[in-house]
Design a protein around this motif. Structure first.
Motif, PDB file in Angstrom:
ATOM      1  N   SER A   1      -6.607   3.366   6.147  1.00 35.04           N
ATOM      2  CA  SER A   1      -5.422   2.784   5.518  1.00 35.04           C
ATOM      3  C   SER A   1      -4.309   2.666   6.547  1.00 35.04           C
ATOM      4  CB  SER A   1      -4.941   3.657   4.347  1.00 35.04           C
ATOM      5  OG  SER A   1      -5.931   3.773   3.365  1.00 35.04           O
ATOM      6  N   LEU A   2      -3.455   1.661   6.363  1.00 38.06           N
ATOM      7  CA  LEU A   2      -2.326   1.436   7.250  1.00 38.06           C
ATOM      8  C   LEU A   2      -1.063   1.244   6.413  1.00 38.06           C
ATOM      9  CD1 LEU A   2      -3.945  -1.140   9.703  1.00 38.06           C
ATOM     10  CD2 LEU A   2      -3.393   1.248  10.226  1.00 38.06           C
TER      11      LEU A   2
ATOM     12  N   ILE B   1       1.197   4.904  -0.731  1.00 40.49           N
ATOM     13  CA  ILE B   1       1.937   6.096  -0.315  1.00 40.49           C
ATOM     14  C   ILE B   1       2.396   5.955   1.129  1.00 40.49           C
ATOM     15  CG2 ILE B   1       1.654   8.551   0.244  1.00 40.49           C
ATOM     16  CD1 ILE B   1       0.026   8.789  -2.354  1.00 40.49           C
ATOM     17  N   LEU B   2       1.523   5.449   1.996  1.00 42.89           N
ATOM     18  CA  LEU B   2       1.912   5.219   3.390  1.00 42.89           C
ATOM     19  C   LEU B   2       3.086   4.248   3.472  1.00 42.89           C
ATOM     20  CD1 LEU B   2      -1.536   4.917   5.217  1.00 42.89           C
ATOM     21  CD2 LEU B   2       0.188   6.689   5.568  1.00 42.89           C
ATOM     22  N   GLN B   3       3.054   3.198   2.671  1.00 41.40           N
ATOM     23  CA  GLN B   3       4.126   2.203   2.690  1.00 41.40           C
ATOM     24  C   GLN B   3       5.434   2.791   2.185  1.00 41.40           C
ATOM     25  OE1 GLN B   3       2.486  -1.036   0.425  1.00 41.40           O
ATOM     26  NE2 GLN B   3       1.312  -1.844   2.150  1.00 41.40           N
TER      27      GLN B   3
ATOM     28  N   GLN C   1       8.788   3.016   4.353  1.00 43.92           N
ATOM     29  CA  GLN C   1      10.037   2.446   3.847  1.00 43.92           C
ATOM     30  C   GLN C   1      11.149   3.499   3.857  1.00 43.92           C
ATOM     31  OE1 GLN C   1       9.850   0.946  -0.163  1.00 43.92           O
ATOM     32  NE2 GLN C   1      11.879   0.015  -0.077  1.00 43.92           N
ATOM     33  N   ALA C   2      10.804   4.733   3.479  1.00 42.93           N
ATOM     34  CA  ALA C   2      11.796   5.815   3.466  1.00 42.93           C
ATOM     35  C   ALA C   2      12.360   6.054   4.861  1.00 42.93           C
ATOM     36  CB  ALA C   2      11.165   7.090   2.915  1.00 42.93           C
ATOM     37  N   ILE C   3      11.500   5.955   5.876  1.00 45.71           N
ATOM     38  CA  ILE C   3      11.953   6.140   7.254  1.00 45.71           C
ATOM     39  C   ILE C   3      12.882   4.997   7.661  1.00 45.71           C
ATOM     40  CG2 ILE C   3      11.201   6.236   9.660  1.00 45.71           C
ATOM     41  CD1 ILE C   3       8.541   7.454   8.544  1.00 45.71           C
TER      42      ILE C   3
ATOM     43  N   ALA D   1       4.151   9.251  -4.484  1.00 37.93           N
ATOM     44  CA  ALA D   1       5.380   9.233  -3.686  1.00 37.93           C
ATOM     45  C   ALA D   1       6.307   8.153  -4.215  1.00 37.93           C
ATOM     46  CB  ALA D   1       5.066   8.988  -2.205  1.00 37.93           C
ATOM     47  N   ALA D   2       7.599   8.488  -4.346  1.00 34.78           N
ATOM     48  CA  ALA D   2       8.586   7.521  -4.824  1.00 34.78           C
ATOM     49  C   ALA D   2       9.928   7.807  -4.152  1.00 34.78           C
ATOM     50  CB  ALA D   2       8.730   7.600  -6.339  1.00 34.78           C
ATOM     51  N   LEU D   3      10.624   6.747  -3.753  1.00 34.95           N
ATOM     52  CA  LEU D   3      11.950   6.918  -3.165  1.00 34.95           C
ATOM     53  C   LEU D   3      12.875   7.567  -4.180  1.00 34.95           C
ATOM     54  CD1 LEU D   3      12.489   3.504  -1.318  1.00 34.95           C
ATOM     55  CD2 LEU D   3      11.466   5.603  -0.435  1.00 34.95           C
ATOM     56  N   ASN D   4      13.747   8.471  -3.689  1.00 34.75           N
ATOM     57  CA  ASN D   4      14.672   9.187  -4.568  1.00 34.75           C
ATOM     58  C   ASN D   4      16.078   9.056  -4.002  1.00 34.75           C
ATOM     59  OD1 ASN D   4      16.132  10.982  -6.120  1.00 34.75           O
ATOM     60  ND2 ASN D   4      14.531  12.542  -6.169  1.00 34.75           N
ATOM     61  N   ALA D   5      16.833   8.088  -4.549  1.00 33.12           N
ATOM     62  CA  ALA D   5      18.183   7.817  -4.048  1.00 33.12           C
ATOM     63  C   ALA D   5      19.205   8.829  -4.551  1.00 33.12           C
ATOM     64  CB  ALA D   5      18.609   6.410  -4.464  1.00 33.12           C
ATOM     65  N   LYS D   6      18.827   9.690  -5.488  1.00 31.64           N
ATOM     66  CA  LYS D   6      19.764  10.659  -6.059  1.00 31.64           C
ATOM     67  C   LYS D   6      20.065  11.806  -5.093  1.00 31.64           C
ATOM     68  CE  LYS D   6      18.337   9.750 -10.831  1.00 31.64           C
ATOM     69  NZ  LYS D   6      17.754  10.334 -12.076  1.00 31.64           N
ATOM     70  N   ILE D   7      19.155  12.064  -4.169  1.00 27.19           N
ATOM     71  CA  ILE D   7      19.350  13.156  -3.219  1.00 27.19           C
ATOM     72  C   ILE D   7      19.810  12.570  -1.883  1.00 27.19           C
ATOM     73  CG2 ILE D   7      18.251  15.067  -1.990  1.00 27.19           C
ATOM     74  CD1 ILE D   7      16.264  15.277  -4.258  1.00 27.19           C
TER      75      ILE D   7
END
Length: 317
Positions: A93-94, A139-141, A145-147, A203-209
């Motif tokens: 996976s990539l 999950i890798l994506q 994206q988080a980075i 895995a999910a982005l968490n903008a609250k933290i």
């Protein structure tokens, strides 16, 4: 200026602007708004993702997926780029979705015929092999994206202690032996931890933290501060073959000291919490390596030996 040159410069200009009006471009290029409008229409037909903004002010906007201007390569650079892309072929996976395959296809398609023939002769003769490890592309994506956007990620992680929810701030992604790893700040443990991505169940982005600024500045080259981590000294004795086997292990090879007869020894400072990992690693060498210390490591190895003896006890004469 020839039209082809003008279109290339126009692509470069709107890539930099993203949002613009026809009048702005007309003034920059010294052309009529009618000519710029025709050029934009032609670029749109060629695949440049521009669309008009309706309403007061109007203008044009560039979609997120921008096109890059043409780049010239020498023959050597073209072959190098092609095989650099091929290093990704054997990963299960990539984090790049289908972008790598699409880019490689375009790159190959537009190469001169003689260069394509040279590459074809090298296919299946040069290989960048990596063990196939299945894992989630999504999950890798998400981690990638988080980075890129500097975001915290909420994950469900399957460790040896079971599944737990963690909030992490990824520092980077790297691959080793087919696995993808994500060093990240763990808000629960309040320290940098390493997460193997195939063990991340969701895995999910968490903008609250909010992200920590000090972690945002870190890269993969930054080593975590180990001052607060309990250390222990792993001491090994190895036969000639044991030295030969461990010299290919990047974790252990730098610490091996050879004796005159070819055997060797090693003293390696490790995190105490990773002791079982290293003992399991040495276990695979059988009688070619012996753990001399620490006492906890010797005890764990004896426990493994006893478990194996009991497993085969009923089959022994």
């Amino acid at each position: 200026m020839q039209k082809s040159q003008r279109l290339i410069q126009l692509i470069m200009r709107i890539n930099a602007k993203q949002s613009f009006t026809v009048r702005e471009l007309a003034d920059e290029f010294g052309l009529s708004t009618r000519t710029i409008t025709r050029d934009l229409q032609e670029l749109s037909e060629l695949g440049v993702p521009v669309y008009s903004i309706q309403g007061r002010g109007g203008g044009y906007k560039l979609l997120q997926e921008r096109l890059l201007p043409p780049i010239s390569f020498t023959e050597g650079e073209a072959i190098s780029m092609f095989f650099a892309c091929q290093t990704l072929d054997y990963f299960g996976s990539l984090p790049f979705d289908e972008g790598a395959d699409s880019a490689l296809h375009k790159f190959y398609h537009y190469l001169p015929v003689d260069i394509r023939q040279q590459i074809d002769r090298l296919k299946n003769r040069i290989m960048f092999w990596s063990p196939h490890r299945p894992m989630s592309v999504e999950i890798l994506q998400t981690l990638l994206q988080a980075i890129m956007v500097s975001s915290v990620v909420t994950i469900n992680y399957n460790s040896s202690r079971g599944v737990s929810e963690r909030n992490i701030q990824p520092i980077g992604l790297y691959a080793s032996s087919g696995y993808w790893y994500c060093p990240a700040y763990c808000f629960r443990r309040e320290e940098i931890r390493q997460f193997r991505t195939d063990r991340i169940l969701s895995a999910a982005l968490n903008a609250k933290i909010p992200c920590r600024e000090d972690v945002s500045r870190m890269t993969l080259s930054d080593k975590p501060n180990k001052d607060h981590v309990k250390q222990t000294m792993l001491q090994l004795e190895m036969t000639n073959k044991g030295v030969w086997l461990l010299e290919s292990n990047p974790r252990l090879a730098p610490f091996i000291e050879r004796n005159e007869d070819g055997s060797g020894m090693a003293n390696i400072e490790i995190a105490a919490e990773n002791l079982h990992f290293y003992v399991d690693l040495i276990w695979q060498l059988g009688g070619e390596a012996k753990i001399v210390g620490p006492a906890e490591g010797v005890a764990y190895m004896k426990q493994k030996v006893e478990s194996m003896r009991l497993l085969y006890q009923s089959e022994l004469p």
